[in-house]
Design a protein around this motif. Structure first.
Motif, PDB file in Angstrom:
ATOM      1  N   ASP A 285      99.817  34.984 121.192  1.00 22.54           N
ATOM      2  CA  ASP A 285      98.573  34.671 120.492  1.00 22.54           C
ATOM      3  C   ASP A 285      98.012  33.311 120.894  1.00 22.54           C
ATOM      4  N   GLY A 286      98.922  32.367 121.215  1.00 21.80           N
ATOM      5  CA  GLY A 286      98.488  31.018 121.559  1.00 21.80           C
ATOM      6  C   GLY A 286      97.507  30.995 122.717  1.00 21.80           C
ATOM      7  N   PHE A 287      97.642  31.935 123.656  1.00 20.65           N
ATOM      8  CA  PHE A 287      96.713  31.992 124.777  1.00 20.65           C
ATOM      9  C   PHE A 287      95.327  32.418 124.301  1.00 20.65           C
ATOM     10  N   LEU A 288      95.281  33.298 123.294  1.00 25.98           N
ATOM     11  CA  LEU A 288      93.997  33.786 122.801  1.00 25.98           C
ATOM     12  C   LEU A 288      93.212  32.681 122.107  1.00 25.98           C
ATOM     13  N   PHE A 289      93.854  31.999 121.148  1.00 25.22           N
ATOM     14  CA  PHE A 289      93.092  31.037 120.339  1.00 25.22           C
ATOM     15  C   PHE A 289      93.058  29.632 120.949  1.00 25.22           C
ATOM     16  N   GLY A 290      93.933  29.363 121.922  1.00 20.75           N
ATOM     17  CA  GLY A 290      94.013  28.013 122.477  1.00 20.75           C
ATOM     18  C   GLY A 290      92.747  27.592 123.202  1.00 20.75           C
ATOM     19  N   THR A 291      92.245  26.405 122.885  1.00 19.60           N
ATOM     20  CA  THR A 291      91.067  25.875 123.576  1.00 19.60           C
ATOM     21  C   THR A 291      91.313  24.454 124.088  1.00 19.60           C
ATOM     22  N   ASP A 292      92.589  24.061 124.196  1.00 17.67           N
ATOM     23  CA  ASP A 292      92.882  22.760 124.816  1.00 17.67           C
ATOM     24  C   ASP A 292      92.472  22.840 126.284  1.00 17.67           C
ATOM     25  N   ASN A 293      92.435  21.715 126.959  1.00 17.09           N
ATOM     26  CA  ASN A 293      91.873  21.661 128.312  1.00 17.09           C
ATOM     27  C   ASN A 293      92.476  22.690 129.258  1.00 17.09           C
ATOM     28  N   GLY A 294      93.840  22.784 129.284  1.00 14.35           N
ATOM     29  CA  GLY A 294      94.493  23.705 130.192  1.00 14.35           C
ATOM     30  C   GLY A 294      94.102  25.148 129.924  1.00 14.35           C
ATOM     31  N   LYS A 295      94.261  25.576 128.677  1.00 15.08           N
ATOM     32  CA  LYS A 295      93.947  26.967 128.332  1.00 15.08           C
ATOM     33  C   LYS A 295      92.455  27.248 128.512  1.00 15.08           C
ATOM     34  N   PHE A 296      91.616  26.303 128.119  1.00 13.60           N
ATOM     35  CA  PHE A 296      90.166  26.492 128.256  1.00 13.60           C
ATOM     36  C   PHE A 296      89.799  26.735 129.724  1.00 13.60           C
ATOM     37  N   ASN A 297      90.312  25.899 130.621  1.00 14.02           N
ATOM     38  CA  ASN A 297      89.956  26.006 132.029  1.00 14.02           C
ATOM     39  C   ASN A 297      90.547  27.256 132.683  1.00 14.02           C
ATOM     40  N   ILE A 298      91.762  27.620 132.267  1.00 18.56           N
ATOM     41  CA  ILE A 298      92.385  28.837 132.807  1.00 18.56           C
ATOM     42  C   ILE A 298      91.572  30.059 132.388  1.00 18.56           C
ATOM     43  N   LYS A 299      91.182  30.105 131.110  1.00 20.04           N
ATOM     44  CA  LYS A 299      90.394  31.253 130.640  1.00 20.04           C
ATOM     45  C   LYS A 299      88.989  31.255 131.242  1.00 20.04           C
ATOM     46  N   LYS A 300      88.436  30.072 131.423  1.00 19.94           N
ATOM     47  CA  LYS A 300      87.101  29.992 132.040  1.00 19.94           C
ATOM     48  C   LYS A 300      87.149  30.561 133.456  1.00 19.94           C
ATOM     49  N   LYS A 301      88.173  30.194 134.230  1.00 16.77           N
ATOM     50  CA  LYS A 301      88.328  30.716 135.591  1.00 16.77           C
ATOM     51  C   LYS A 301      88.563  32.224 135.554  1.00 16.77           C
ATOM     52  N   LEU A 302      89.406  32.654 134.621  1.00 17.10           N
ATOM     53  CA  LEU A 302      89.740  34.081 134.518  1.00 17.10           C
ATOM     54  C   LEU A 302      88.503  34.923 134.237  1.00 17.10           C
ATOM     55  N   PHE A 303      87.714  34.515 133.236  1.00 18.26           N
ATOM     56  CA  PHE A 303      86.533  35.299 132.862  1.00 18.26           C
ATOM     57  C   PHE A 303      85.400  35.150 133.878  1.00 18.26           C
ATOM     58  N   SER A 304      85.369  34.022 134.582  1.00 14.20           N
ATOM     59  CA  SER A 304      84.290  33.780 135.556  1.00 14.20           C
ATOM     60  C   SER A 304      84.520  34.503 136.874  1.00 14.20           C
ATOM     61  N   GLU A 305      85.789  34.719 137.236  1.00 16.64           N
ATOM     62  CA  GLU A 305      86.090  35.284 138.549  1.00 16.64           C
ATOM     63  C   GLU A 305      86.680  36.684 138.494  1.00 16.64           C
ATOM     64  N   PHE A 306      87.149  37.111 137.312  1.00 13.89           N
ATOM     65  CA  PHE A 306      87.791  38.415 137.168  1.00 13.89           C
ATOM     66  C   PHE A 306      87.127  39.189 136.034  1.00 13.89           C
ATOM     67  N   ASN A 307      87.308  40.485 136.047  1.00 18.77           N
ATOM     68  CA  ASN A 307      86.752  41.345 135.004  1.00 18.77           C
ATOM     69  C   ASN A 307      87.803  41.582 133.920  1.00 18.77           C
ATOM     70  N   VAL A 308      87.768  40.758 132.878  1.00 12.67           N
ATOM     71  CA  VAL A 308      88.693  40.918 131.747  1.00 12.67           C
ATOM     72  C   VAL A 308      88.089  41.986 130.834  1.00 12.67           C
ATOM     73  N   HIS A 309      88.491  43.227 131.037  1.00 16.01           N
ATOM     74  CA  HIS A 309      87.797  44.329 130.367  1.00 16.01           C
ATOM     75  C   HIS A 309      88.405  44.718 129.019  1.00 16.01           C
TER      76      HIS A 309
ATOM     77  N   GLU B 198      80.473  31.205 123.995  1.00 12.44           N
ATOM     78  CA  GLU B 198      80.013  30.471 122.808  1.00 12.44           C
ATOM     79  C   GLU B 198      81.181  30.087 121.909  1.00 12.44           C
ATOM     80  N   ARG B 199      82.250  30.890 121.949  1.00 16.54           N
ATOM     81  CA  ARG B 199      83.454  30.606 121.142  1.00 16.54           C
ATOM     82  C   ARG B 199      84.427  29.682 121.892  1.00 16.54           C
ATOM     83  N   SER B 200      83.965  29.074 122.997  1.00 16.69           N
ATOM     84  CA  SER B 200      84.821  28.216 123.831  1.00 16.69           C
ATOM     85  C   SER B 200      86.074  28.959 124.292  1.00 16.69           C
ATOM     86  N   TYR B 201      85.905  30.261 124.559  1.00 18.84           N
ATOM     87  CA  TYR B 201      86.972  31.138 125.042  1.00 18.84           C
ATOM     88  C   TYR B 201      88.109  31.299 124.026  1.00 18.84           C
TER      89      TYR B 201
END
Length: 489
Positions: free
Chosen positions: A325-349, A437-440
């Protein structure tokens, strides 16, 4: 022969040996003996198929040379057996000479024994264990495949063997993930923290249906899977698992997939399918974190494995990975940037929320399955919640999660629609704009009613630390926006 009580018979013998303490050591002891027995059966087949085959194990050290009791009074036992195993067999196998030309089917012998130990101190009891294992004929197809089911139940026993439980993902979960990812013959399938090989076996079971009687297809099947495992015991368990499932050249490396610079990862083999349950709740050394770009560094091991997947998923490849769950709700710098890259470059369907206690008794940390592919940036993501089955309060060793508990999810997968239950969303689609909008923070379609679960103290501390880091990151983000609006620095 009946082998349904195979493990119990061995455990009963080992309980009388003062050198074996607890399930974890008992399992490790069984596995190195079992590995040599299975490997020798495989070598007999390879020798029949190839007149030029030369074993990496020298004469006198093969299973057939020292382990088989021919009932002639000559079989090693007692102190003589202990002396041979401790002072000849183990030192030789741990130091086998290999180089880049050594076939993988032979490299695995040294890899398997690098960190293995003989715990038994009673040579007579060791002989009894060896004799029980030698009863199984791994050259017989029917008996070998019957043993596959026994081996599966043996791996499930790991869940009650202390820390060894972290190496086993319930078969229902691996089978569900494989069913929706749909691997096909010709796909290269990878798991960079493969444990005992559960995901690889589920994938192989699916591929086996596609092989037919074609020798060419059988060769493709044999080269379909790749794994890396950091710890010695699960590595040997996985290699043995692959041999049981007719993978003659198990490409299962003993190492840490995180201990490589991301620039090198980009140059390595890419995979059509990646299936994983990476370790979570742990923290890697600073030297390991430094293998990744500064913006993608995280103190959570699972986050770093998401980075590895992103670097090694082939174009148009697809992935299913278990995350806390920590990966879902986490918005600290590391998790934020990892999720930003994931959603920006891959299709998280799709994100599938799993009920608590799926991994009981090893951990009560809530988990989810993240599905994505390397086709295009994410436009929308579906969230689906798998509820606890009727009549279940918790999953347990005696009442584990079953594949049938995913039936509703499988039906929904092919016919997606939004579902609301008791005023709460069970299945819902969110646009990428809503996610950004939810900061990932993608903790969506969660459980409306809090189950009666009391986490372990360290798990509770980990959860609070992640939530605090996430909250601090959100506050910092809001302050930056306010400062920017006011024209400040």
């Amino acid at each position: 022969m009946a082998i349904s009580n195979f493990v119990k018979r061995i455990q009963d013998v080992m309980r009388n040996d003062s050198g074996v303490n607890g399930d974890a050591q008992r399992i490790e002891q069984i596995v190195w003996i079992l590995f040599l027995k299975i490997y020798d059966a495989k070598e007999e087949t390879w020798e029949l198929l190839d007149d030029n085959y030369k074993s990496i194990i020298q004469e006198g050290l093969k299973w057939r040379d020292w382990a088989v009791d021919r009932k002639d009074g000559e079989a090693l036992t007692g102190d003589g057996l202990l002396d041979f195993v401790n002072n000849t067999l183990f030192p030789t196998l741990k130091n086998l000479e290999i180089d880049e030309t050594t076939p993988m089917r032979q490299v695995i012998v040294r890899n398997a024994f690098e960190d293995a130990n003989n715990y038994q101190k009673d040579g007579v009891l060791l002989r009894q264990v060896i004799n029980i294992i030698d009863e199984i004929d791994f050259t017989e197809y029917k008996e070998r495949h019957e043993f596959g089911a026994i081996y599966e139940s043996f791996l499930k026993d790991l869940q009650s063997a202390g820390n060894a439980g972290e190496f086993y993902t319930p078969r229902a979960v691996t089978d569900f993930m494989v069913k929706v990812v749909k691997p096909v013959l010709g796909d290269r399938i990878g798991d960079f923290a493969c444990g005992t090989g559960g995901f690889l076996v589920s994938a192989l079971n699916e591929l086996d249906k596609q092989v037919g009687n074609s020798l060419e297809n059988r060769e493709i099947y044999n080269n379909s899977v790749f794994g890396i495992e950091k710890k010695a015991l699960p590595h040997m368990l996985c290699v043995t698992n692959m041999l049981i499932h007719d993978i003659d050249d198990p490409n299962i490396l003993h190492g840490n997939a995180l201990e490589m610079d991301y620039k090198d990862m980009r140059k390595m083999e890419h995979f059509d399918v990646i299936l994983m349950n990476p370790p979570y709740g742990g923290s890697e050394k600073d030297s390991v974190k430094a293998n990744f770009p500064t913006v993608l560094r995280s103190s959570e091991t699972a986050d770093l494995f998401i980075n590895v997947i992103m670097y090694r998923l082939k174009k148009n490849g697809r992935c299913a990975v278990i995350i806390p769950d920590g990966f879902l709700f986490g918005t600290d710098n590391g998790k934020f940037n990892i999720k930003k890259k994931l959603f920006s470059e891959f299709n998280v369907h799709t994100v599938v929320r799993m009920p608590h206690s799926v991994f009981a008794p090893y951990t009560s940390i809530r988990t989810n399955i993240l599905f994505f592919d390397n086709t295009e940036p994410t436009k929308e993501t579906w969230f689906y919640r798998v509820d606890m089955p009727e009549g279940y309060k918790n999953f347990s060793k005696t009442r584990p999660m079953k594949l049938e508990h995913f039936n509703d999810a499988l039906n929904w997968w092919e016919n997606r629609k939004e579902i609301e239950m008791d005023g709460f969303p069970k299945a819902k689609k969110y646009s990428i704009d809503e996610i950004v909008e939810r900061s990932y923070n993608i903790e969506l379609c969660g459980y409306p009613h809090q189950e009666e679960v009391i986490p372990e103290p360290m798990e509770l501390i980990q959860e609070y630390q992640e939530k605090r880091a996430s909250l601090n990151a959100e506050i910092d983000h809001v302050l930056e926006q306010i400062t920017s609006m006011l024209g400040g620095n």
